[in-house]
Design a protein around this motif. Sequence first.
Motif, PDB file in Angstrom:
ATOM      1  N   ILE A 198     -37.948  -8.377  23.140  1.00 12.14           N
ATOM      2  CA  ILE A 198     -37.758  -8.354  21.690  1.00 12.14           C
ATOM      3  C   ILE A 198     -38.850  -9.172  21.008  1.00 12.14           C
ATOM      4  CG2 ILE A 198     -35.272  -7.851  21.720  1.00 12.14           C
ATOM      5  CD1 ILE A 198     -34.874 -10.910  21.081  1.00 12.14           C
ATOM      6  N   THR A 199     -40.086  -8.978  21.455  1.00 10.94           N
ATOM      7  CA  THR A 199     -41.291  -9.521  20.821  1.00 10.94           C
ATOM      8  C   THR A 199     -41.496 -11.019  20.967  1.00 10.94           C
ATOM      9  OG1 THR A 199     -40.429 -10.032  18.608  1.00 10.94           O
ATOM     10  CG2 THR A 199     -41.084  -7.746  19.007  1.00 10.94           C
ATOM     11  N   LEU A 200     -40.588 -11.720  21.643  1.00 10.62           N
ATOM     12  CA  LEU A 200     -40.796 -13.161  21.792  1.00 10.62           C
ATOM     13  C   LEU A 200     -41.804 -13.410  22.907  1.00 10.62           C
ATOM     14  CD1 LEU A 200     -37.282 -14.793  21.427  1.00 10.62           C
ATOM     15  CD2 LEU A 200     -39.267 -15.080  19.938  1.00 10.62           C
ATOM     16  N   GLN A 201     -42.727 -14.346  22.662  1.00  7.36           N
ATOM     17  CA  GLN A 201     -43.739 -14.633  23.667  1.00  7.36           C
ATOM     18  C   GLN A 201     -43.314 -15.868  24.460  1.00  7.36           C
ATOM     19  OE1 GLN A 201     -47.673 -14.515  22.090  1.00  7.36           O
ATOM     20  NE2 GLN A 201     -47.311 -12.539  21.100  1.00  7.36           N
ATOM     21  N   ASP A 202     -42.506 -15.619  25.442  1.00  4.68           N
ATOM     22  CA  ASP A 202     -42.006 -16.721  26.258  1.00  4.68           C
ATOM     23  C   ASP A 202     -42.898 -16.908  27.474  1.00  4.68           C
ATOM     24  OD1 ASP A 202     -41.300 -14.492  27.738  1.00  4.68           O
ATOM     25  OD2 ASP A 202     -39.605 -15.540  28.646  1.00  4.68           O
ATOM     26  N   LEU A 203     -42.459 -17.727  28.391  1.00  2.00           N
ATOM     27  CA  LEU A 203     -43.272 -18.026  29.570  1.00  2.00           C
ATOM     28  C   LEU A 203     -43.630 -16.759  30.356  1.00  2.00           C
ATOM     29  CD1 LEU A 203     -44.573 -19.987  31.535  1.00  2.00           C
ATOM     30  CD2 LEU A 203     -42.318 -20.483  32.480  1.00  2.00           C
ATOM     31  N   LEU A 220     -51.701 -13.899  31.231  1.00  5.46           N
ATOM     32  CA  LEU A 220     -52.610 -14.618  32.126  1.00  5.46           C
ATOM     33  C   LEU A 220     -53.098 -13.693  33.237  1.00  5.46           C
ATOM     34  CD1 LEU A 220     -53.880 -17.381  33.004  1.00  5.46           C
ATOM     35  CD2 LEU A 220     -51.822 -17.779  34.350  1.00  5.46           C
ATOM     36  N   ARG A 221     -52.165 -12.901  33.714  1.00  8.68           N
ATOM     37  CA  ARG A 221     -52.517 -11.965  34.778  1.00  8.68           C
ATOM     38  C   ARG A 221     -53.589 -10.981  34.293  1.00  8.68           C
ATOM     39  NH1 ARG A 221     -48.923  -7.008  36.042  1.00  8.68           N
ATOM     40  NH2 ARG A 221     -50.102  -6.006  37.707  1.00  8.68           N
ATOM     41  N   GLN A 222     -53.424 -10.526  33.053  1.00  9.42           N
ATOM     42  CA  GLN A 222     -54.404  -9.583  32.531  1.00  9.42           C
ATOM     43  C   GLN A 222     -55.772 -10.235  32.378  1.00  9.42           C
ATOM     44  OE1 GLN A 222     -52.219  -8.382  29.145  1.00  9.42           O
ATOM     45  NE2 GLN A 222     -51.034  -6.863  30.301  1.00  9.42           N
ATOM     46  N   SER A 223     -55.785 -11.504  31.880  1.00  8.17           N
ATOM     47  CA  SER A 223     -57.100 -12.110  31.647  1.00  8.17           C
ATOM     48  C   SER A 223     -57.757 -12.607  32.926  1.00  8.17           C
ATOM     49  CB  SER A 223     -57.018 -13.223  30.595  1.00  8.17           C
ATOM     50  OG  SER A 223     -55.835 -13.943  30.752  1.00  8.17           O
ATOM     51  N   THR A 224     -56.958 -12.937  33.969  1.00  2.99           N
ATOM     52  CA  THR A 224     -57.601 -13.352  35.220  1.00  2.99           C
ATOM     53  C   THR A 224     -57.804 -12.186  36.165  1.00  2.99           C
ATOM     54  OG1 THR A 224     -55.443 -13.849  36.170  1.00  2.99           O
ATOM     55  CG2 THR A 224     -56.674 -15.704  35.243  1.00  2.99           C
ATOM     56  N   ASN A 225     -57.049 -11.119  35.899  1.00  2.00           N
ATOM     57  CA  ASN A 225     -57.079  -9.986  36.818  1.00  2.00           C
ATOM     58  C   ASN A 225     -56.651 -10.383  38.232  1.00  2.00           C
ATOM     59  OD1 ASN A 225     -57.414  -7.254  36.672  1.00  2.00           O
ATOM     60  ND2 ASN A 225     -59.466  -7.462  35.740  1.00  2.00           N
ATOM     61  N   ASP A 226     -55.875 -11.447  38.309  1.00  2.00           N
ATOM     62  CA  ASP A 226     -55.438 -11.923  39.625  1.00  2.00           C
ATOM     63  C   ASP A 226     -53.916 -12.060  39.608  1.00  2.00           C
ATOM     64  OD1 ASP A 226     -54.805 -13.246  41.958  1.00  2.00           O
ATOM     65  OD2 ASP A 226     -56.545 -14.587  41.858  1.00  2.00           O
ATOM     66  N   GLU A 255     -47.372 -22.742  24.716  1.00  2.00           N
ATOM     67  CA  GLU A 255     -46.587 -22.043  23.691  1.00  2.00           C
ATOM     68  C   GLU A 255     -45.420 -21.301  24.364  1.00  2.00           C
ATOM     69  OE1 GLU A 255     -45.462 -21.479  20.422  1.00  2.00           O
ATOM     70  OE2 GLU A 255     -46.828 -23.189  20.596  1.00  2.00           O
ATOM     71  N   GLY A 256     -45.753 -20.585  25.449  1.00  2.00           N
ATOM     72  CA  GLY A 256     -44.730 -19.827  26.181  1.00  2.00           C
ATOM     73  C   GLY A 256     -43.684 -20.730  26.790  1.00  2.00           C
ATOM     74  N   ASP A 259     -43.837 -13.723  29.328  1.00  2.00           N
ATOM     75  CA  ASP A 259     -44.789 -12.949  28.542  1.00  2.00           C
ATOM     76  C   ASP A 259     -46.195 -13.522  28.696  1.00  2.00           C
ATOM     77  OD1 ASP A 259     -45.024 -10.786  26.579  1.00  2.00           O
ATOM     78  OD2 ASP A 259     -45.824 -12.414  25.319  1.00  2.00           O
ATOM     79  N   LYS A 260     -46.302 -14.842  28.630  1.00  2.00           N
ATOM     80  CA  LYS A 260     -47.613 -15.494  28.731  1.00  2.00           C
ATOM     81  C   LYS A 260     -48.203 -15.335  30.138  1.00  2.00           C
ATOM     82  CE  LYS A 260     -47.739 -17.114  24.581  1.00  2.00           C
ATOM     83  NZ  LYS A 260     -48.703 -16.572  23.599  1.00  2.00           N
TER      84      LYS A 260
END
Lengths: 276, 268
Positions: A166-171, A178-184, A17-18, A173-174
Amino acid sequence: MTENLTTLLNFLPQLWEGVRVTIILTVVGSLGAVIIALALGLAMTSTHAWLRVPARIIVEFFRGTSLLVQLFWLFYVFPLLGVELDPMICGIGALALNYGAYSAEVVRSSITTVDKGQWEAAIALSLSPSRRMIRVIFPQAWALMIPSLATLLIQLLKGTAVVSFITLQDLTDKITQLRQSTNDTYFAFTVGLIIYFVIAWLIQEFMNFLERRATAALGRRRPNSRTDRREARRLARADAVRKDRSTSRAAADDGGGDGLGTGPESGPASGQGGRL
Amino acid sequence: MPLTEKTPATPATAGTPAIEFKDVEKSFGPTTVLKDLNFTVAPGERVTLIGPSGSGKTTILRLVMTLEDLTDGYIFVDGEPLTFEERDGKRVEMPKKRTREMTTRIGMVFQQFNLFPNMTVLENIIEAPVHVLGKSKAEASTEAKELLERVGLSEKADAHPTRLSGGQQQRVAIARALAMSPEILLLDEVTSALDPELVGDVLGVLRDIAETTDITMLLVTHEMQFARDVSHRVMMFDGGQVLEEGPPDQIFNNPSHERTKSFLSSVL
Ligand SMILES: Nc1ncnc2c1ncn2[C@@H]1O[C@H](COP(=O)(O)OP(=O)(O)OP(=O)(O)O)[C@@H](O)[C@H]1O
Ligand SMILES: [Mg+2]
């Protein structure tokens, strides 16, 4: 690491998506930038001050103000004036205007770099001003401007990252997600680097293709013309002979020794820089 | 170098001149190159301009081709104003479109050939006939091939200019100019950029045009034998003025001005 890969795998649809948002911004933004660059660049070469001066002012304005502020202006100030813009439109608009202004300067200087004699020959043949530009000057300027445009379009790709403001979820942003969910941190940003690099590489390849075509049209190499095929066969024979010799000597072929054989590789430097 | 006697008969000078300079002045910024210049060229006449470097020969040709702005005065082609006309006692610029219509009668060949590198030889030649004169592509191509044959390059129609030798490029440039069927042909040192062994072919083509057509020619050349053979009249320029003029025999063998003599001895 395997955990990371599993997370990445699960995250792929979102990541895509990003990537999609970034690609849309890059492609449509680039198209917009090129159109703006052509319009402003041509206007800046005009003999009419009423075209040249406003174009110059617009270019300097958009070059001199930051992309981020332009983006905020479109996104936050326009609604105050009663114009609500889709964030995607804002992103594309800001990128097109900002990089269009930079590219306009490339267009202008490429046009003025075309040999004066070409203009004069076109006038001597009584070609109208528009035909002079379309048929004679622009095709030659185009070949000159592609390398610098390629550099700017890759910068535009990198510039797309600001739209996450400006709220767009680009690469970008994604990748942060990813960093938050992998913590890496290391893993996530490395994935980001690789994806941006691949897109930039694709842009460069596409621009190289355009440049090869443009220089071929200038007669440095014209695919499929009869003389060219004959020339190619001749060069191939000469090459074979040279290879035979060089294998025994194991000497590197420095090429370019043949007066007529100015292939696209030995033409204007492809890739970054250009000769502007 | 002895010059042989072979001056062609001068065309009748009565009637409307093909080119007329009237009180022409040309300045580049503060430098005045031409001042109060008056001369005419008759239809079918071939005139060679000679003179020291910087005397304004190129500038004259470029003014006729509208490549330079006229500072003052008027230029007429077939009696019609080219860039400026006098209206109610005032000097007014002609509409650009009208000027461009007038320039279709004039062709120019440049020292540096200036072929369009983004077009084949044939495309170079048919571009203007198709898009300015409105000829069909088929008609223009047929004529272009005849012209290429005439300049000895019928094999090269599909070649790219960058693949040709200087002499070949210049012959294509001549064919390109002729494709517009000009009444007036301007030639500015068209062999100066060529290797010596290629000059002959180009001059041969020009001699052929001079002998077989009645195109008015205004030429600048350092090839004095050629100038003598093809021109009806030679004009010696100095300091932006016609110092002296006359048939080639007279100018080359019996110049009346000391400056012409010293100029000729420096180039012959
Ligand atoms: N674009 C220009 N800007 C300024 N000065 C110019 C320009 N073009 C020509 N001149 C000047 O005008 C004068 C006449 O130049 P022109 O080229 O007509 O001379 P020429 O007789 O053709 O000389 P040559 O034999 O060297 O070709 C020269 O002094 C030259 O420096
Ligand atoms: Mg000159």
